[in-house]
Design an enzyme around this catalytic site. Structure first.
Site, PDB file in Angstrom:
ATOM      1  N   ARG A  83       0.762  -1.179  -0.047  1.00 27.75           N
ATOM      2  CA  ARG A  83       0.101   0.012  -0.055  1.00 27.75           C
ATOM      3  C   ARG A  83       0.829   1.290  -0.096  1.00 27.75           C
ATOM      4  O   ARG A  83       1.614   1.333   0.882  1.00 27.75           O
ATOM      5  CB  ARG A  83      -0.930   0.242   1.112  1.00 27.75           C
ATOM      6  CG  ARG A  83      -1.529   1.339   1.447  1.00 27.75           C
ATOM      7  CD  ARG A  83      -3.074   1.606   0.813  1.00 27.75           C
ATOM      8  NE  ARG A  83      -3.292   2.949   1.035  1.00 27.75           N
ATOM      9  CZ  ARG A  83      -4.692   3.036   1.839  1.00 27.75           C
ATOM     10  NH1 ARG A  83      -5.354   1.954   2.091  1.00 27.75           N
ATOM     11  NH2 ARG A  83      -5.110   4.300   1.939  1.00 27.75           N
ATOM     12  N   ARG A  92      -2.466   5.725  -5.162  1.00 23.25           N
ATOM     13  CA  ARG A  92      -2.380   4.732  -4.436  1.00 23.25           C
ATOM     14  C   ARG A  92      -2.442   3.571  -4.863  1.00 23.25           C
ATOM     15  O   ARG A  92      -2.931   2.964  -6.125  1.00 23.25           O
ATOM     16  CB  ARG A  92      -3.528   4.787  -3.257  1.00 23.25           C
ATOM     17  CG  ARG A  92      -5.085   4.466  -4.070  1.00 23.25           C
ATOM     18  CD  ARG A  92      -6.005   4.901  -3.151  1.00 23.25           C
ATOM     19  NE  ARG A  92      -5.936   6.485  -3.044  1.00 23.25           N
ATOM     20  CZ  ARG A  92      -6.611   6.946  -1.828  1.00 23.25           C
ATOM     21  NH1 ARG A  92      -7.513   6.273  -1.089  1.00 23.25           N
ATOM     22  NH2 ARG A  92      -6.253   8.282  -1.457  1.00 23.25           N
ATOM     23  N   ASP A  95      -6.617   0.530  -2.330  1.00 24.78           N
ATOM     24  CA  ASP A  95      -7.524   1.071  -1.526  1.00 24.78           C
ATOM     25  C   ASP A  95      -8.849   0.114  -1.147  1.00 24.78           C
ATOM     26  O   ASP A  95      -9.452  -0.227  -2.414  1.00 24.78           O
ATOM     27  CB  ASP A  95      -7.931   2.337  -1.797  1.00 24.78           C
ATOM     28  CG  ASP A  95      -8.629   3.346  -0.618  1.00 24.78           C
ATOM     29  OD1 ASP A  95      -8.274   2.896   0.652  1.00 24.78           O
ATOM     30  OD2 ASP A  95      -9.312   4.265  -0.919  1.00 24.78           O
ATOM     31  N   ASP A  97     -12.307  -0.305   0.898  1.00 20.28           N
ATOM     32  CA  ASP A  97     -13.010   0.316   1.942  1.00 20.28           C
ATOM     33  C   ASP A  97     -14.307  -0.331   2.146  1.00 20.28           C
ATOM     34  O   ASP A  97     -14.897  -0.755   0.888  1.00 20.28           O
ATOM     35  CB  ASP A  97     -13.618   1.772   1.292  1.00 20.28           C
ATOM     36  CG  ASP A  97     -12.316   2.861   1.223  1.00 20.28           C
ATOM     37  OD1 ASP A  97     -11.550   2.770   2.244  1.00 20.28           O
ATOM     38  OD2 ASP A  97     -12.500   3.598   0.201  1.00 20.28           O
TER      39      ASP A  97
END
Length: 166
Positions: A83, A92, A95, A97
């Site tokens: 990451r 990034r 990610d 979520d």
């Protein structure tokens, strides 16, 4: 079993492969059953425009894990895949979520569910609509109504994920 939707995104180090690897890792977890995965979409960055386009998807899973245990697992997968988050709303590597966890509303120092910004992001709502068109959100509104403002989006479907063994 808990019914959970997670968002996946990447725009560094082979973004499509980053998402596939994360999904494969989730699929291998004994506490997780991967139910559905949206198509992968290419999307423009939400933040600074001097970064590569993103690859995004949404996955539905069933899990025996608690919300915080699932968050720990997702963060562990992000770390395993190197990451990198260079700046707010920036590029990034990966990610992951939690968007929705059953119909629960969770608000603590580590986790906000439903995800605070999900209703403002076409790269979340459209893939979620692909796999859960009849979904009713915790606020009682349908996903279809919530996503209706984003139906004329500029994202491109770039690939599909095949859940092995399902």
């Amino acid at each position: 079993m808990n019914n959970v939707y997670i968002a996946l995104g990447s725009n560094l180090n082979q973004p499509l492969q980053q998402l596939i690897t994360a999904l494969d890792t989730l699929h291998q977890q004994s506490e997780i059953e991967l139910i559905a995965v949206s198509p992968f979409y290419g999307s423009k960055p939400l933040g600074p425009q001097d970064q590569p386009d993103f690859v995004n998807a949404v996955a539905q899973l069933h899990t025996s894990l608690s919300p915080l245990a699932l968050l720990d697992l997702l963060q562990s997968i992000e770390q395993q895949q190197g990451r990198v988050r260079l700046r707010r709303w920036g590029e990034r590597t990966l990610d992951l979520d939690i968007l929705l966890f059953n119909q629960e509303i969770i608000e603590n120092e580590r986790l906000s569910v439903p995800h605070r910004e999900m209703k403002n992001r076409e790269f979340v709502l459209i893939p979620l609509l692909d796999i859960a068109p009849q979904l009713v959100l915790p606020d009682g509104k349908t996903l279809a109504d919530t996503a209706s403002a984003f139906l004329q989006h500029n994202m491109q479907k770039i690939a599909d994920y095949s859940i092995v063994g399902v």
